[in-house]
Design a protein around this motif. Structure first.
Motif, PDB file in Angstrom:
ATOM      1  N   LEU A 162      88.126  53.122  59.528  1.00 37.03           N
ATOM      2  CA  LEU A 162      88.626  52.226  58.628  1.00 37.03           C
ATOM      3  C   LEU A 162      90.292  52.429  58.141  1.00 37.03           C
ATOM      4  CD1 LEU A 162      85.759  51.599  56.014  1.00 37.03           C
ATOM      5  CD2 LEU A 162      86.722  49.943  57.810  1.00 37.03           C
ATOM      6  N   VAL A 163      90.535  53.717  58.429  1.00 40.48           N
ATOM      7  CA  VAL A 163      91.976  54.057  58.044  1.00 40.48           C
ATOM      8  C   VAL A 163      92.489  55.222  58.983  1.00 40.48           C
ATOM      9  CG1 VAL A 163      92.456  53.704  55.473  1.00 40.48           C
ATOM     10  CG2 VAL A 163      91.615  55.933  56.468  1.00 40.48           C
ATOM     11  N   LEU A 222      86.709  57.543  55.505  1.00 42.74           N
ATOM     12  CA  LEU A 222      86.940  56.315  56.117  1.00 42.74           C
ATOM     13  C   LEU A 222      87.417  56.510  57.333  1.00 42.74           C
ATOM     14  CD1 LEU A 222      89.175  54.863  53.277  1.00 42.74           C
ATOM     15  CD2 LEU A 222      86.638  54.529  53.610  1.00 42.74           C
ATOM     16  N   ASN A 223      87.971  57.570  57.789  1.00 38.35           N
ATOM     17  CA  ASN A 223      88.684  57.827  58.902  1.00 38.35           C
ATOM     18  C   ASN A 223      87.353  57.916  60.244  1.00 38.35           C
ATOM     19  OD1 ASN A 223      90.431  58.389  60.943  1.00 38.35           O
ATOM     20  ND2 ASN A 223      90.113  60.575  60.874  1.00 38.35           N
ATOM     21  N   TRP A 248      87.453  50.343  49.482  1.00 41.22           N
ATOM     22  CA  TRP A 248      86.460  50.391  50.329  1.00 41.22           C
ATOM     23  C   TRP A 248      85.115  50.810  49.243  1.00 41.22           C
ATOM     24  CZ3 TRP A 248      86.389  47.328  54.482  1.00 41.22           C
ATOM     25  CH2 TRP A 248      87.753  47.277  55.160  1.00 41.22           C
ATOM     26  N   TRP A 279      82.018  46.453  58.893  1.00 43.99           N
ATOM     27  CA  TRP A 279      82.283  46.925  57.665  1.00 43.99           C
ATOM     28  C   TRP A 279      82.781  46.192  56.401  1.00 43.99           C
ATOM     29  CZ3 TRP A 279      78.947  50.503  58.138  1.00 43.99           C
ATOM     30  CH2 TRP A 279      79.120  51.209  59.115  1.00 43.99           C
ATOM     31  N   LEU A 313      81.824  52.656  49.255  1.00 47.27           N
ATOM     32  CA  LEU A 313      80.795  53.686  50.001  1.00 47.27           C
ATOM     33  C   LEU A 313      79.647  53.800  49.131  1.00 47.27           C
ATOM     34  CD1 LEU A 313      83.188  56.240  50.968  1.00 47.27           C
ATOM     35  CD2 LEU A 313      82.542  54.324  52.321  1.00 47.27           C
ATOM     36  N   HIS A 347      84.008  44.379  50.122  1.00 51.96           N
ATOM     37  CA  HIS A 347      84.772  45.276  49.332  1.00 51.96           C
ATOM     38  C   HIS A 347      86.347  44.582  49.137  1.00 51.96           C
ATOM     39  CE1 HIS A 347      82.721  48.386  52.145  1.00 51.96           C
ATOM     40  NE2 HIS A 347      82.628  46.950  52.800  1.00 51.96           N
ATOM     41  N   ARG A 376      89.163  59.974  52.494  1.00 45.85           N
ATOM     42  CA  ARG A 376      90.296  59.622  53.500  1.00 45.85           C
ATOM     43  C   ARG A 376      89.295  60.125  54.891  1.00 45.85           C
ATOM     44  NH1 ARG A 376      94.717  59.894  51.116  1.00 45.85           N
ATOM     45  NH2 ARG A 376      94.868  62.167  51.084  1.00 45.85           N
TER      46      ARG A 376
END
Ligand code: GTP
Ligand code: MG
Length: 267
Positions: A262-263, A257-258, A172, A120, A174, A101, A254
């Motif tokens: 990742l964030v 990712l959460n 990122w 990841w 997906l 990524h 988001r």
């Protein structure tokens, strides 16, 4: 047997670096002392020059030769080092080569030596979009990947296969999977599609359950998304509508990712 290793990739470049044992016969002048570097010519065993290099004595046992980086130079240097009796050792797998990524590359640039915090960086997470027939799953997939990837229609049971597409979310990648709608059916093909969904629930890294306005029952999934939000009264929860603003998609991205760690949570 002593070896040499190319430390830089084989792609053409201005400069390439090869690690060799510090043998005086490799250069047309004295080896640099450990911790120092000097300009020299790499020579073959007959003393013929092969390339002009900067010889960097990394430590007592290792010399880095900064050669020119074109494929012809690289081949000539490889041949000369083999003629000196050195064995061409494969480069250890470069962790940079498998970064998956843009965000992973940015992380690596910021943390060049750090142990990697999660898989990841190298693997693309899979996200299954599931939910009842006609919930708007294919519309969501299309909006997320930015093109008309899957058929959309008002006829329930339109999607049968798993339909994959890639989306870039905050840097990122997906791997999204649209899937057959869940409903009672006698159609063997639709049932086969629903079996695929059951399998995908097992391997997907995140399961997004898209809930239509007429299904209010909370269900188990990694993420529950309230679909067709334009047909709902305002309220809490993660909401989505194809007729809504791109903020809804950002919120959904988001949240995924959460889930993947990742964030930090959007709060
Ligand atoms: N009002 C509204 N309609 C939507 C929304 N999303 C999708 N639709 C409509 O709902 C219908 C079904 O959409 P699809 O995306 O095909 O639904 P699906 O969940 O993939 O359906 P199946 O493949 O049959 O399971 C279509 O007529 C879409 O135009 C939305 O956010 N709001
Ligand atoms: Mg569909």
């Amino acid at each position: 047997m002593a070896t040499f290793v190319w430390k830089t990739p084989a792609a053409p470049a201005a400069i390439a670096v090869v690690a060799v044992p510090p043998r005086p016969a490799l250069l047309d002048r004295a080896l640099p002392a450990p911790g120092t570097a000097r300009f020299a010519r790499l020579v073959d065993p007959a003393g013929r020059p092969v390339d002009e290099v900067v010889a960097d004595r990394v430590d007592a046992d290792t010399l880095h030769l900064m050669t020119h980086g074109g494929p012809g130079v690289r081949a000539a240097v490889t041949a000369a080092l083999e003629a000196h009796g050195l064995l061409h050792a494969p480069a250890p797998t470069d962790p940079w080569a498998t970064l998956a990524h843009p965000a992973a590359v940015a992380w690596r640039l910021d943390h060049p030596e750090a142990p990697e915090p999660h898989a990841w960086l190298h693997r693309i997470p899979t996200v299954l979009i599931t939910g009842p027939a006609n919930a708007g799953k294919s519309s969501l997939l299309n909006a997320w990947c930015g093109r008309q990837r899957a058929l959309v229609s008002p006829i329930p049971g339109t999607t049968r296969d798993l339909v994959a597409a890639t989306a870039l979310v905050g840097g990122w990648r997906l791997r999204l999977f649209d899937s057959a709608g869940l409903r009672a059916t006698d159609d063997p093909l639709e049932r086969a599609g629903q079996d695929l969904v059951a399998q995908a629930r097992g391997w997907a890294d995140v399961v997004v359950r898209l809930v239509p306005p007429d299904e209010e029952t909370p269900v188990t999934a990694d993420l529950v998304v309230l679909g067709k939000a334009d047909l709902r009264p305002p309220g809490p929860g993660l909401r989505w509508s194809v007729h809504g603003s791109t903020t809804l998609l950002d919120d959904l991205g988001r949240a995924v990712l959460n889930r993947l760690g990742l964030v930090p949570s959007a709060g």
